[in-house]
Design a protein around this motif. Structure first.
Motif, PDB file in Angstrom:
ATOM      1  N   ALA A 193       0.837  -1.206   0.000  1.00  9.61           N
ATOM      2  CA  ALA A 193       0.000   0.000   0.000  1.00  9.61           C
ATOM      3  C   ALA A 193       0.866   1.247   0.000  1.00  9.61           C
ATOM      4  O   ALA A 193       0.581   2.233  -0.708  1.00  9.61           O
ATOM      5  N   MET A 194       1.953   1.250   0.811  1.00  5.36           N
ATOM      6  CA  MET A 194       2.851   2.408   0.836  1.00  5.36           C
ATOM      7  C   MET A 194       3.568   2.558  -0.499  1.00  5.36           C
ATOM      8  O   MET A 194       3.797   3.681  -0.971  1.00  5.36           O
ATOM      9  N   SER A 195       3.903   1.441  -1.112  1.00  2.60           N
ATOM     10  CA  SER A 195       4.558   1.495  -2.418  1.00  2.60           C
ATOM     11  C   SER A 195       3.628   2.124  -3.459  1.00  2.60           C
ATOM     12  O   SER A 195       4.060   2.922  -4.305  1.00  2.60           O
ATOM     13  N   ARG A 196       2.346   1.778  -3.409  1.00  2.00           N
ATOM     14  CA  ARG A 196       1.379   2.380  -4.336  1.00  2.00           C
ATOM     15  C   ARG A 196       1.252   3.881  -4.068  1.00  2.00           C
ATOM     16  O   ARG A 196       1.120   4.684  -5.001  1.00  2.00           O
ATOM     17  N   SER A 197       1.284   4.285  -2.775  1.00  2.00           N
ATOM     18  CA  SER A 197       1.213   5.712  -2.438  1.00  2.00           C
ATOM     19  C   SER A 197       2.428   6.447  -2.985  1.00  2.00           C
ATOM     20  O   SER A 197       2.315   7.576  -3.499  1.00  2.00           O
ATOM     21  N   LEU A 198       3.596   5.823  -2.876  1.00  2.00           N
ATOM     22  CA  LEU A 198       4.803   6.451  -3.426  1.00  2.00           C
ATOM     23  C   LEU A 198       4.654   6.643  -4.935  1.00  2.00           C
ATOM     24  O   LEU A 198       5.043   7.690  -5.485  1.00  2.00           O
ATOM     25  N   GLY A 199       4.081   5.660  -5.608  1.00  7.82           N
ATOM     26  CA  GLY A 199       3.867   5.792  -7.044  1.00  7.82           C
ATOM     27  C   GLY A 199       2.940   6.952  -7.366  1.00  7.82           C
ATOM     28  O   GLY A 199       3.183   7.717  -8.318  1.00  7.82           O
ATOM     29  N   ARG A 200       1.897   7.123  -6.608  1.00 12.18           N
ATOM     30  CA  ARG A 200       0.966   8.235  -6.833  1.00 12.18           C
ATOM     31  C   ARG A 200       1.646   9.580  -6.553  1.00 12.18           C
ATOM     32  O   ARG A 200       1.406  10.562  -7.269  1.00 12.18           O
ATOM     33  N   ILE A 201       2.483   9.601  -5.504  1.00 10.09           N
ATOM     34  CA  ILE A 201       3.200  10.838  -5.186  1.00 10.09           C
ATOM     35  C   ILE A 201       4.151  11.202  -6.325  1.00 10.09           C
ATOM     36  O   ILE A 201       4.276  12.376  -6.705  1.00 10.09           O
ATOM     37  N   ARG A 202       4.831  10.226  -6.870  1.00 11.14           N
ATOM     38  CA  ARG A 202       5.747  10.466  -7.991  1.00 11.14           C
ATOM     39  C   ARG A 202       4.989  11.023  -9.193  1.00 11.14           C
ATOM     40  O   ARG A 202       5.455  11.948  -9.872  1.00 11.14           O
ATOM     41  N   ARG A 203       3.790  10.475  -9.483  1.00 14.27           N
ATOM     42  CA  ARG A 203       3.018  10.962 -10.627  1.00 14.27           C
ATOM     43  C   ARG A 203       2.502  12.376 -10.364  1.00 14.27           C
ATOM     44  O   ARG A 203       2.435  13.196 -11.287  1.00 14.27           O
ATOM     45  N   THR A 204       2.146  12.649  -9.131  1.00 19.76           N
ATOM     46  CA  THR A 204       1.601  13.970  -8.785  1.00 19.76           C
ATOM     47  C   THR A 204       2.681  15.047  -8.837  1.00 19.76           C
ATOM     48  O   THR A 204       2.452  16.144  -9.359  1.00 19.76           O
ATOM     49  N   THR A 205       3.861  14.734  -8.292  1.00 18.42           N
ATOM     50  CA  THR A 205       4.928  15.739  -8.199  1.00 18.42           C
ATOM     51  C   THR A 205       5.840  15.759  -9.411  1.00 18.42           C
ATOM     52  O   THR A 205       6.568  16.743  -9.636  1.00 18.42           O
ATOM     53  N   GLY A 206       5.851  14.673 -10.169  1.00 15.21           N
ATOM     54  CA  GLY A 206       6.785  14.588 -11.279  1.00 15.21           C
ATOM     55  C   GLY A 206       8.212  14.376 -10.817  1.00 15.21           C
ATOM     56  O   GLY A 206       9.169  14.673 -11.562  1.00 15.21           O
ATOM     57  N   ASP A 207       8.367  13.874  -9.613  1.00 17.47           N
ATOM     58  CA  ASP A 207       9.706  13.641  -9.052  1.00 17.47           C
ATOM     59  C   ASP A 207       9.749  12.234  -8.467  1.00 17.47           C
ATOM     60  O   ASP A 207       8.732  11.710  -7.976  1.00 17.47           O
ATOM     61  N   GLN A 208      10.936  11.615  -8.478  1.00 15.73           N
ATOM     62  CA  GLN A 208      11.079  10.249  -7.973  1.00 15.73           C
ATOM     63  C   GLN A 208      11.001  10.174  -6.442  1.00 15.73           C
ATOM     64  O   GLN A 208      10.769   9.115  -5.868  1.00 15.73           O
TER      65      GLN A 208
END
Length: 322
Positions: free
Chosen positions: A33-48
């Motif tokens: 679940a945290m990994s999926r959240s990190l993926g969403r954060i990356r898409r939202t911010t455009g940063d890894q």
């Protein structure tokens, strides 16, 4: 863009822990679940945000730059959505606006101000009552009202704090009526009177009671406040009928005489009123408790005092505090 506040909490945990698993443990979610959240954060911010370097993960320059800001934002959001249930008077910073009848400010205001002193960041604004009814409570312009009015509106909460307030007749010390053993209704009606009314009313419920006895009185003027009324009667033969609760201290300070009101009329009361938005507000509840205590203490103090004039007999008189 739709924002998910859960992502803010996840981002804060990821930046603090530097690990998906540790961030998951901290926020009580699974690693996937945290990994999926990190993926969403990356898409939202455009940063890894976090990049793998060997067996560990390293924050990106962007992540390092926003780490403190993200943490502060999360604390602010948590403060808004889950406010502290404890009231810290030492750090409370707030200004309360109180619209009280002027006579209530005089008798209970000093005690309330002294009690509020335990919160050095709190300030009180006592403002005068207007000549008409205003929606100050509903608009948020006034925090707390104190007067004789019981507001029937559903969104305005009203609490009775003092009842059984009797009225007295205030005159100058050497007024001719002070020479009589007891003031009669006829003598009272025959004198010239002053009323206290912020709306400028020259008549009130006293005149209704007199009419039932076949008597009328001559009211020559009205004053907007008790303080102004007392200034008039100090140098004239005018009478003013005022609540005993608020008249006693002023009578002593201004060297006035108080006579029993020779009429049987219902007693008056004091109410506190506030808008329902403040029902669960900790600071407002604290202020209401202090205001209630100040008003009730003034009433009890007056009840324990000796009468200003001999032959005292509280018979009551209804007046809406002007």
């Amino acid at each position: 863009m739709q924002l998910d506040l859960n992502l803010l909490a996840a981002l804060d945990a990821l930046l603090e822990e530097g690990s998906v698993q540790a961030a998951a443990d901290r926020t009580h979610v699974t690693a996937p679940a945290m990994s999926r959240s990190l993926g969403r954060i990356r898409r939202t911010t455009g940063d890894q945000i976090l990049v793998r370097t060997g067996r560990t993960m390293t924050p990106t320059p962007y992540a390092i730059a926003v780490r403190e800001q993200v943490h502060e934002l999360l604390q602010q959001v948590q403060g808004v959505l889950a406010p502290s249930r404890e009231l810290d008077l030492a750090t409370l910073d707030r200004t309360f606006t109180l619209r009280w009848h002027d006579s209530l400010v005089a008798v209970a205001g000093p005690k309330l101000l002294a009690a509020v002193g335990q919160a050095p960041g709190v300030r009180l604004r006592f403002i005068a009552e207007s000549s008409g009814d205003t929606p100050g409570l509903r608009r948020g312009e006034v925090d707390l009202e104190a007067n004789a009015n019981h507001t029937p509106a559903a969104d305005i909460h009203t609490e009775l704090v003092v009842s059984d307030i009797h009225h007295v007749v205030a005159v100058r010390q050497d007024h001719p009526l002070t020479k009589h053993k007891a003031l009669t209704a006829a003598q009272y009606a025959a004198a010239e009177h002053l009323t206290v009314s912020r709306r400028g009313h020259l008549a009130n419920s006293i005149d209704d009671v007199l009419a039932q006895r076949g008597l009328t009185r001559r009211v020559v003027a009205s004053a907007a406040t008790e303080a102004a009324a007392f200034a008039f009667i100090r140098t004239t033969d005018l009478l003013v009928t005022v609540p005993e609760l608020t008249a006693t201290t002023a009578a002593k300070d201004l060297d006035l005489a108080l006579l029993p009101l020779p009429l049987e009329t219902p007693p008056a009361a004091v109410y506190l009123s506030w808008h329902q938005r403040y029902d669960t507000d900790r600071a407002h509840t604290w202020l209401r408790n202090l205001a209630r205590t100040a008003l009730q203490s003034a009433s009890k103090k007056r009840a324990a005092q000796a009468p200003v004039r001999v032959g005292w007999a509280a018979s009551g008189g209804q007046s809406p505090f002007g």
